[in-house]
Design a protein around this motif. Structure first.
Motif, mmCIF file in Angstrom:
data_model
loop_
_atom_site.group_PDB
_atom_site.id
_atom_site.type_symbol
_atom_site.label_atom_id
_atom_site.label_comp_id
_atom_site.label_asym_id
_atom_site.label_seq_id
_atom_site.Cartn_x
_atom_site.Cartn_y
_atom_site.Cartn_z
ATOM 1 N N TYR A 126 31.032 35.211 9.853
ATOM 2 C CA TYR A 126 32.254 34.706 9.224
ATOM 3 C C TYR A 126 33.272 35.797 8.888
ATOM 4 O O TYR A 126 34.291 35.511 8.263
ATOM 5 C CB TYR A 126 31.916 33.913 7.950
ATOM 6 N N LYS B 292 40.107 29.802 8.237
ATOM 7 C CA LYS B 292 40.116 28.722 7.260
ATOM 8 C C LYS B 292 39.679 29.238 5.892
ATOM 9 O O LYS B 292 38.898 30.186 5.787
ATOM 10 C CB LYS B 292 39.158 27.621 7.687
ATOM 11 N N LYS B 293 40.166 28.565 4.857
ATOM 12 C CA LYS B 293 39.806 28.949 3.497
ATOM 13 C C LYS B 293 38.293 28.851 3.290
ATOM 14 O O LYS B 293 37.684 29.720 2.663
ATOM 15 C CB LYS B 293 40.546 28.057 2.504
ATOM 16 N N ARG B 294 37.689 27.813 3.848
ATOM 17 C CA ARG B 294 36.238 27.625 3.731
ATOM 18 C C ARG B 294 35.493 28.822 4.324
ATOM 19 O O ARG B 294 34.533 29.329 3.738
ATOM 20 C CB ARG B 294 35.817 26.336 4.439
ATOM 21 N N ASP B 295 35.942 29.275 5.486
ATOM 22 C CA ASP B 295 35.295 30.410 6.145
ATOM 23 C C ASP B 295 35.447 31.691 5.338
ATOM 24 O O ASP B 295 34.533 32.502 5.277
ATOM 25 C CB ASP B 295 35.856 30.604 7.551
ATOM 26 N N LYS B 296 36.609 31.887 4.719
ATOM 27 C CA LYS B 296 36.821 33.063 3.869
ATOM 28 C C LYS B 296 35.866 33.045 2.676
ATOM 29 O O LYS B 296 35.307 34.075 2.309
ATOM 30 C CB LYS B 296 38.263 33.123 3.361
#
Length: 127
Positions: free
Chosen positions: A115, A2-6
């Motif tokens: 992450y 996910k973008k959030r995790d990146k």
């Protein structure tokens, strides 16, 4: 991923890298305050050189692409070095404010490790 995790991964990893590089350079230069602190903790002065080199090499390992096993070792080394710093400060009775840097670097190490993208993880090998 996910973008959030990146975003979480890269923010934690960049701050971890900055913290390890800055403290590693200070240790390699054996600045007076750092030298007196390491001796107060009961370690020989040459320990600063070892820590400084390991921190710089570990930072390179977590930032470069590929080599997932090397990254695992670098994360483990960061965790061991910083948890050792926390316990060393406890052992000599330092003020709790001395724990802020090492504890922050432990948290950043764990967050960055947790992450990290799939391509930066080791593959599980079945026997």
């Amino acid at each position: 991923m996910k973008k959030r995790d990146k975003i979480i991964y890269w923010v934690a990893t960049v701050w971890l890298a900055l913290g390890m590089v800055s403290t590693g350079v200070v240790q390699l230069l054996q600045i007076k305050e750092e030298a007196s602190m390491i001796e107060r903790l009961g370690y020989p002065l040459y320990f600063l050189t070892l820590l400084g080199v390991w921190k710089l090499l570990g930072t390179i390992a977590i930032l470069i692409p590929r080599f997932p096993l090397l990254k695992e070792w670098a994360y483990a080394g960061f965790f061991f070095a910083m948890s050792g710093a926390v316990f060393s400060h406890f052992a000599v009775g330092d003020h709790p404010k001395e724990l802020f840097g090492p504890v922050l670097l432990i948290v950043l190490t764990i967050v960055s490790w947790y992450y990290r993208p799939t391509e930066r993880k080791t593959a599980l090998v079945s026997a």
